[in-house]
Design an enzyme around this catalytic site. Structure first.
Site, PDB file in Angstrom:
ATOM      1  N   ARG A  90       0.859  -1.179   0.000  1.00  0.00           N
ATOM      2  CA  ARG A  90       0.000   0.000   0.000  1.00  0.00           C
ATOM      3  C   ARG A  90       0.894   1.228   0.000  1.00  0.00           C
ATOM      4  O   ARG A  90       1.754   1.378   0.867  1.00  0.00           O
ATOM      5  CB  ARG A  90      -0.895  -0.001   1.250  1.00  0.00           C
ATOM      6  CG  ARG A  90      -1.804   1.216   1.412  1.00  0.00           C
ATOM      7  CD  ARG A  90      -2.505   1.124   2.756  1.00  0.00           C
ATOM      8  NE  ARG A  90      -3.501   2.173   2.970  1.00  0.00           N
ATOM      9  CZ  ARG A  90      -3.228   3.390   3.416  1.00  0.00           C
ATOM     10  NH1 ARG A  90      -1.973   3.730   3.719  1.00  0.00           N
ATOM     11  NH2 ARG A  90      -4.199   4.270   3.582  1.00  0.00           N
TER      12      ARG A  90
ATOM     13  N   SER B 247     -12.789  -4.506   2.320  1.00  0.00           N
ATOM     14  CA  SER B 247     -12.992  -3.697   3.522  1.00  0.00           C
ATOM     15  C   SER B 247     -14.483  -3.609   3.809  1.00  0.00           C
ATOM     16  O   SER B 247     -15.262  -3.212   2.945  1.00  0.00           O
ATOM     17  CB  SER B 247     -12.422  -2.286   3.316  1.00  0.00           C
ATOM     18  OG  SER B 247     -11.016  -2.315   3.232  1.00  0.00           O
TER      19      SER B 247
ATOM     20  N   LYS C 133      -5.044   6.838   8.653  1.00  0.00           N
ATOM     21  CA  LYS C 133      -5.967   7.608   7.837  1.00  0.00           C
ATOM     22  C   LYS C 133      -7.151   8.009   8.703  1.00  0.00           C
ATOM     23  O   LYS C 133      -7.406   7.427   9.760  1.00  0.00           O
ATOM     24  CB  LYS C 133      -6.445   6.808   6.626  1.00  0.00           C
ATOM     25  CG  LYS C 133      -7.237   5.556   6.944  1.00  0.00           C
ATOM     26  CD  LYS C 133      -7.673   4.877   5.659  1.00  0.00           C
ATOM     27  CE  LYS C 133      -8.483   3.621   5.935  1.00  0.00           C
ATOM     28  NZ  LYS C 133      -8.934   2.969   4.678  1.00  0.00           N
TER      29      LYS C 133
END
Length: 219
Positions: free
Chosen positions: A53, A122, A152
């Site tokens: 990521r 997710s 985040k």
């Protein structure tokens, strides 16, 4: 003679009874050599899956880094998953991909990657999202954030009970969001098959010791 449609087995995503343990996610790192130097020492310490990521990288850097990580993972025997990018996962021969709620259709991703790919979704704080993802072909579902996280901004908070409720889905359950070696235990007890972590390992004073700490939660 061609078999009739009744004789052809349905193609379904594989069931993954495991693994259990640490699902490590890479940090944003612009220097590929530095990224590999941070990842390589921990891969052999009990990392179940590695996810690439890097939200800050351009396409060329992402291709370079994912390819380098795939080579590293092949040597270590650790499946590599790519976050939010099916084309990149295909290009580097990764084991699969992970998609967020707004990152594409799970059924289309399964059709594209094939029946053997590991495909994650997710699901945040929603059991219904998880049900739909599994029905569409997800290999595993991820819930969170369970704790505050600096990775985040998060507005959706999952409760451990969600992990228990998701047992009926028959796929591995991943917990994510602010998980440390100290707070992972109750999530594992609630049913988390894997805990997904970035900073808990890569920001730790001793990343190898951190990996071992997470894995002790599964003993």
């Amino acid at each position: 003679m061609n078999p009739s449609s009744q004789d052809r087995p349905e193609i379904a995503p594989p069931f993954f009874p495991g693994p259990r343990g640490l699902y490590l996610i890479t940090p944003d790192q612009a220097d590929t050599a530095r990224l590999l130097a941070r990842v390589e020492p921990v891969l052999g310490e009990g990392v179940a899956w590695l996810q690439y990521r890097n939200k800050a990288a351009d396409a060329a850097l992402r291709r370079e880094q994912a390819g380098a990580l795939q080579a590293l993972c092949l040597r270590a025997g650790v499946p590599l998953l790519v976050n939010d990018d099916l084309a990149l996962a295909e290009a580097v021969g990764a084991a699969g991909a992970h998609l967020g709620e707004d990152d594409g259709d799970i059924a289309a991703a399964r059709a594209r990657l094939g029946p053997d790919a590991i495909l994650g979704a997710s699901c945040y704080d929603s059991l219904e999202l998880a049900r739909r993802a599994v029905a569409a072909g997800a290999s595993y579902v991820a819930f969170g954030a369970f704790f505050p996280t600096a990775t985040k901004a998060t507005t959706r908070r999952a409760a451990p009970e969600l992990l228990r409720q998701a047992a009926s889905l028959g796929v591995p359950r991943v917990a994510i969001g602010g998980i440390t070696p100290d707070n992972a235990g109750p999530l594992v007890a609630a049913g988390a098959d894997l805990v997904a972590v970035i900073g808990g390992v890569f920001d730790a004073p001793d990343p190898v010791a951190a990996v071992r700490g997470y894995n002790r939660s599964f003993l």
